[in-house]
Design a protein around this motif. Structure first.
Motif, PDB file in Angstrom:
ATOM      1  N   GLY A 196       0.848  -1.188   0.000  1.00 51.06           N
ATOM      2  CA  GLY A 196       0.000   0.000   0.000  1.00 51.06           C
ATOM      3  C   GLY A 196       0.881   1.233   0.000  1.00 51.06           C
ATOM      4  O   GLY A 196       2.106   1.144  -0.183  1.00 51.06           O
ATOM      5  N   VAL A 197       0.286   2.402   0.254  1.00 48.51           N
ATOM      6  CA  VAL A 197       1.056   3.654   0.180  1.00 48.51           C
ATOM      7  C   VAL A 197       2.146   3.736   1.254  1.00 48.51           C
ATOM      8  O   VAL A 197       3.116   4.485   1.094  1.00 48.51           O
ATOM      9  N   TYR A 198       2.026   2.951   2.326  1.00 47.58           N
ATOM     10  CA  TYR A 198       3.071   2.942   3.371  1.00 47.58           C
ATOM     11  C   TYR A 198       4.403   2.464   2.813  1.00 47.58           C
ATOM     12  O   TYR A 198       5.447   2.658   3.428  1.00 47.58           O
ATOM     13  N   ALA A 199       4.371   1.821   1.625  1.00 44.10           N
ATOM     14  CA  ALA A 199       5.638   1.394   1.010  1.00 44.10           C
ATOM     15  C   ALA A 199       6.453   2.601   0.538  1.00 44.10           C
ATOM     16  O   ALA A 199       7.668   2.493   0.342  1.00 44.10           O
ATOM     17  N   LEU A 232       3.830 -16.912   4.778  1.00 43.75           N
ATOM     18  CA  LEU A 232       5.010 -16.059   4.922  1.00 43.75           C
ATOM     19  C   LEU A 232       4.770 -14.708   4.256  1.00 43.75           C
ATOM     20  O   LEU A 232       4.328 -14.644   3.110  1.00 43.75           O
ATOM     21  N   ASN A 233       5.068 -13.657   4.996  1.00 46.17           N
ATOM     22  CA  ASN A 233       4.763 -12.303   4.504  1.00 46.17           C
ATOM     23  C   ASN A 233       5.891 -11.645   3.706  1.00 46.17           C
ATOM     24  O   ASN A 233       7.074 -11.780   4.042  1.00 46.17           O
ATOM     25  N   PHE A 234       5.473 -10.883   2.719  1.00 40.70           N
ATOM     26  CA  PHE A 234       6.377 -10.082   1.898  1.00 40.70           C
ATOM     27  C   PHE A 234       5.841  -8.662   1.807  1.00 40.70           C
ATOM     28  O   PHE A 234       4.623  -8.468   1.765  1.00 40.70           O
ATOM     29  N   GLY A 235       6.747  -7.691   1.761  1.00 44.38           N
ATOM     30  CA  GLY A 235       6.336  -6.289   1.658  1.00 44.38           C
ATOM     31  C   GLY A 235       6.989  -5.655   0.446  1.00 44.38           C
ATOM     32  O   GLY A 235       8.113  -5.142   0.537  1.00 44.38           O
ATOM     33  N   PRO A 236       6.326  -5.695  -0.697  1.00 40.70           N
ATOM     34  CA  PRO A 236       6.943  -5.136  -1.907  1.00 40.70           C
ATOM     35  C   PRO A 236       7.168  -3.624  -1.789  1.00 40.70           C
ATOM     36  O   PRO A 236       6.529  -2.945  -0.987  1.00 40.70           O
ATOM     37  N   LYS A 237       8.094  -3.140  -2.596  1.00 39.43           N
ATOM     38  CA  LYS A 237       8.404  -1.703  -2.631  1.00 39.43           C
ATOM     39  C   LYS A 237       7.280  -0.956  -3.361  1.00 39.43           C
ATOM     40  O   LYS A 237       6.469  -1.567  -4.055  1.00 39.43           O
ATOM     41  N   ALA A 238       7.317   0.366  -3.238  1.00 40.55           N
ATOM     42  CA  ALA A 238       6.255   1.188  -3.838  1.00 40.55           C
ATOM     43  C   ALA A 238       6.255   1.104  -5.361  1.00 40.55           C
ATOM     44  O   ALA A 238       5.228   1.337  -5.995  1.00 40.55           O
ATOM     45  N   ASP A 239       7.386   0.750  -5.956  1.00 43.73           N
ATOM     46  CA  ASP A 239       7.414   0.683  -7.428  1.00 43.73           C
ATOM     47  C   ASP A 239       6.897  -0.654  -7.952  1.00 43.73           C
ATOM     48  O   ASP A 239       6.830  -0.868  -9.162  1.00 43.73           O
ATOM     49  N   GLY A 240       6.597  -1.583  -7.040  1.00 35.56           N
ATOM     50  CA  GLY A 240       6.033  -2.860  -7.484  1.00 35.56           C
ATOM     51  C   GLY A 240       7.043  -3.989  -7.552  1.00 35.56           C
ATOM     52  O   GLY A 240       6.706  -5.088  -7.980  1.00 35.56           O
ATOM     53  N   THR A 241       8.285  -3.732  -7.112  1.00 35.35           N
ATOM     54  CA  THR A 241       9.285  -4.809  -7.121  1.00 35.35           C
ATOM     55  C   THR A 241       9.550  -5.299  -5.690  1.00 35.35           C
ATOM     56  O   THR A 241       9.222  -4.623  -4.719  1.00 35.35           O
ATOM     57  N   PHE A 242      10.189  -6.447  -5.604  1.00 41.10           N
ATOM     58  CA  PHE A 242      10.517  -7.031  -4.295  1.00 41.10           C
ATOM     59  C   PHE A 242      11.991  -6.778  -3.976  1.00 41.10           C
ATOM     60  O   PHE A 242      12.848  -6.842  -4.854  1.00 41.10           O
ATOM     61  N   ARG A 243      12.277  -6.522  -2.720  1.00 40.70           N
ATOM     62  CA  ARG A 243      13.662  -6.351  -2.285  1.00 40.70           C
ATOM     63  C   ARG A 243      14.426  -7.655  -2.526  1.00 40.70           C
ATOM     64  O   ARG A 243      13.855  -8.754  -2.511  1.00 40.70           O
ATOM     65  N   THR A 244      15.751  -7.498  -2.690  1.00 35.52           N
ATOM     66  CA  THR A 244      16.605  -8.654  -2.993  1.00 35.52           C
ATOM     67  C   THR A 244      16.501  -9.745  -1.931  1.00 35.52           C
ATOM     68  O   THR A 244      16.434 -10.933  -2.260  1.00 35.52           O
ATOM     69  N   GLU A 245      16.500  -9.341  -0.647  1.00 34.11           N
ATOM     70  CA  GLU A 245      16.468 -10.357   0.425  1.00 34.11           C
ATOM     71  C   GLU A 245      15.231 -11.251   0.280  1.00 34.11           C
ATOM     72  O   GLU A 245      15.304 -12.461   0.487  1.00 34.11           O
ATOM     73  N   GLU A 246      14.104 -10.634  -0.062  1.00 35.19           N
ATOM     74  CA  GLU A 246      12.875 -11.428  -0.191  1.00 35.19           C
ATOM     75  C   GLU A 246      12.941 -12.334  -1.421  1.00 35.19           C
ATOM     76  O   GLU A 246      12.485 -13.477  -1.383  1.00 35.19           O
ATOM     77  N   GLN A 247      13.506 -11.808  -2.488  1.00 32.27           N
ATOM     78  CA  GLN A 247      13.630 -12.632  -3.700  1.00 32.27           C
ATOM     79  C   GLN A 247      14.507 -13.843  -3.424  1.00 32.27           C
ATOM     80  O   GLN A 247      14.204 -14.966  -3.839  1.00 32.27           O
ATOM     81  N   GLN A 248      15.596 -13.606  -2.689  1.00 31.03           N
ATOM     82  CA  GLN A 248      16.502 -14.724  -2.389  1.00 31.03           C
ATOM     83  C   GLN A 248      15.828 -15.773  -1.523  1.00 31.03           C
ATOM     84  O   GLN A 248      15.973 -16.970  -1.746  1.00 31.03           O
ATOM     85  N   LEU A 249      15.068 -15.294  -0.544  1.00 25.34           N
ATOM     86  CA  LEU A 249      14.363 -16.250   0.320  1.00 25.34           C
ATOM     87  C   LEU A 249      13.373 -17.083  -0.487  1.00 25.34           C
ATOM     88  O   LEU A 249      13.271 -18.296  -0.304  1.00 25.34           O
ATOM     89  N   ASN A 260       9.816  -1.970   4.599  1.00 33.13           N
ATOM     90  CA  ASN A 260      10.650  -1.114   5.432  1.00 33.13           C
ATOM     91  C   ASN A 260      12.043  -1.127   4.828  1.00 33.13           C
ATOM     92  O   ASN A 260      12.663  -2.193   4.721  1.00 33.13           O
ATOM     93  N   ALA A 261      12.505   0.052   4.413  1.00 32.56           N
ATOM     94  CA  ALA A 261      13.796   0.129   3.711  1.00 32.56           C
ATOM     95  C   ALA A 261      14.932  -0.418   4.558  1.00 32.56           C
ATOM     96  O   ALA A 261      15.899  -0.966   4.029  1.00 32.56           O
TER      97      ALA A 261
END
Ligand code: FHN
Length: 439
Positions: free
Chosen positions: A38-41, A316-333, A287-288
């Motif tokens: 959501g916008v909190y990203a 398992l929860n994921f929090g995508p970035k505001a641009d619609g991509t996933f952080r590297t740590e989440e992708q690796q997991l 959360n950056a």
């Protein structure tokens, strides 16, 4: 009712688990992906160089970020890199069989163009519906979709946490109509969804109207038969949540296992249940700067396996970035978990409590309704010998580790060692036991 139960009109309407096909499906999936988006990203846990130390999706409640400014962030919400197919295929790669998406979190921002609110994706620069493509892509990948929906709505003028005056009660009534409309709208727009995942139901205004929660649950079931909804939606007429005043579970499964797991089968009282888990300690939205302990793939797999061994689902929860991509740590997991699931997922899907005495090396999972029991080994002892104590009236027929037959050593009455001497592994080891049961 039994002697010591009280008569309730809006308590549990069912004793024991749901036995229909829709619920059986939910129960068989076992592994889900949660997405908080959501916008909190956009602030991602930071505002004007300061770091918020709560959960990133709660940043609107921080005094350093004026509501006025937060409530205008949607003007910058433009996830141009959002790719529904890519989201779905990485979830599938991870092995998730269902996903839960925040259609609306506590801030009230809707990821779909709701006709009942102006605070939606339609008013953002992105404009387009996010849920439609998401539901379609996940379904196409064979993944069921569930809709997270927060009752608490910080953006709605009629939302009241408590009802102190007649005006509050009137506002609350209007708010209930709004909730009902939005939920019906979601089902009408996205008819393939399998259920709702309610949240933000702890305020007094909600708890004190158990009758409404009951009617709402029945209404949703009536317009979308088979819908699966956890225990967070409901309160009884005495304000008891999840479990009614007689201790019976309301809703289809116990939804209180947030960032924690039961220890033993007795803890779940024969109910269906689901655990939801964050990768860092308590961050759901993006959360950056993740702080504290970040769970590893093996830790998360252990939680998944433990949940299934106790008849539960794990999400398992994921929090995508505001641009619609996933952080590297989440992708690796997702990749690491997926690598293990590809080979060993058969031990997880459709898995149930096995009825074996727990051992220190890990967890037993029974393939539902069969004599196949998986041992998922997280700790190989220095001796290399895994103790297996067969339950009464059950005998061991064969033992195998990935098509390779192992010879168990009988060490006592119906008790064995399975020897893994010399075996080392960076990931959990799965051993299949074929058993026979009978007198
Ligand atoms: O307050 C929310 C929180 O932000 C998050 O959405 C979790 C997910 O289970 N639910 C609430 C806390 O219980």
């Amino acid at each position: 009712p039994a002697k010591d139960t009280i008569a309730l009109q809006h308590g549990a309407h069912r004793i024991g688990v749901r036995t229909d096909a829709d619920m059986a499906r939910w129960r068989s999936l076992r592994f889900g992906q949660f997405i908080h988006w959501g916008v909190y990203a956009i602030p991602g846990g930071e505002w004007k160089g300061k770091t918020y130390n709560g959960a990133a999706e709660w940043i609107r409640s921080w005094k350093e970020l004026p509501h006025e400014e937060y409530d205008n962030l949607y003007r910058q919400f433009n996830p141009v890199n959002f790719d529904a197919q890519q989201w779905a295929s990485q979830a599938k790669e991870m092995g998730a069989k269902y996903m839960i998406i925040t259609t609306k979190h506590h801030d009230g921002f809707c990821l779909w163009p709701s006709k009942y609110s102006k605070y939606t994706i339609a008013a953002s620069p992105y404009k387009k519906d996010l849920l439609g493509p998401m539901v379609a892509a996940y379904n196409k990948a064979g993944i069921d979709v569930y809709l997270y929906f927060s009752i608490i709505d910080w953006s709605h003028p009629d939302y009241r946490a408590s009802l102190k005056t007649a005006a509050d009660s009137a506002a609350n009534k209007r708010f209930q109509v709004f909730v009902k409309n939005q939920l019906a709208e979601l089902l009408q727009r996205y008819p393939t969804v399998k259920g709702f995942w309610f949240d933000g139901t702890w305020d007094d205004s909600w708890k004190r109207d158990g009758a409404f929660t009951d009617e709402l649950e029945q209404y949703l079931q009536s317009i979308h038969p088979g819908l699966v909804m956890g225990s967070r939606l409901r309160a009884d007429e005495k304000g008891a949540r999840h479990f009614d005043s007689n201790g019976r579970l309301m809703g289809d499964y116990e939804q209180g296992w947030e960032r924690k797991l039961p220890e033993k089968i007795e803890d779940v009282h024969g109910n269906d249940w689901e655990a939801v888990m964050t990768v860092p300690e308590n961050q759901w939205g993006y959360n950056a700067q993740w702080a504290g302990h970040i769970k590893t793939a093996n830790e998360l797999l252990e939680m998944l396996v433990k949940s299934v061994s106790l008849n539960g689902n794990f999400v398992l929860n994921f929090g995508p970035k505001a641009d619609g991509t996933f952080r590297t740590e989440e992708q690796q997991l997702m990749t690491q978990i997926g690598q293990w699931m590809k080979i060993n997922g058969e031990a997880v899907y459709n898995g149930t409590y096995a009825g074996f005495e727990k051992q220190d090396w890990g967890y037993y999972i029974r393939k539902a309704g069969t004599d196949s029991v998986y041992m998922v080994v997280f700790n190989i002892p220095v001796s290399g010998s895994l103790r297996v104590k067969m339950p009464a009236h059950t005998s061991l027929v064969s033992v195998s580790l990935q098509q390779q037959t192992l010879t168990p050593e009988l060490i006592g009455r119906n008790e064995y060692f399975i020897h893994l001497s010399g075996k080392q592994s960076d990931t959990p080891v799965v051993i299949l036991l074929k058993t026979t049961s009978g007198e």
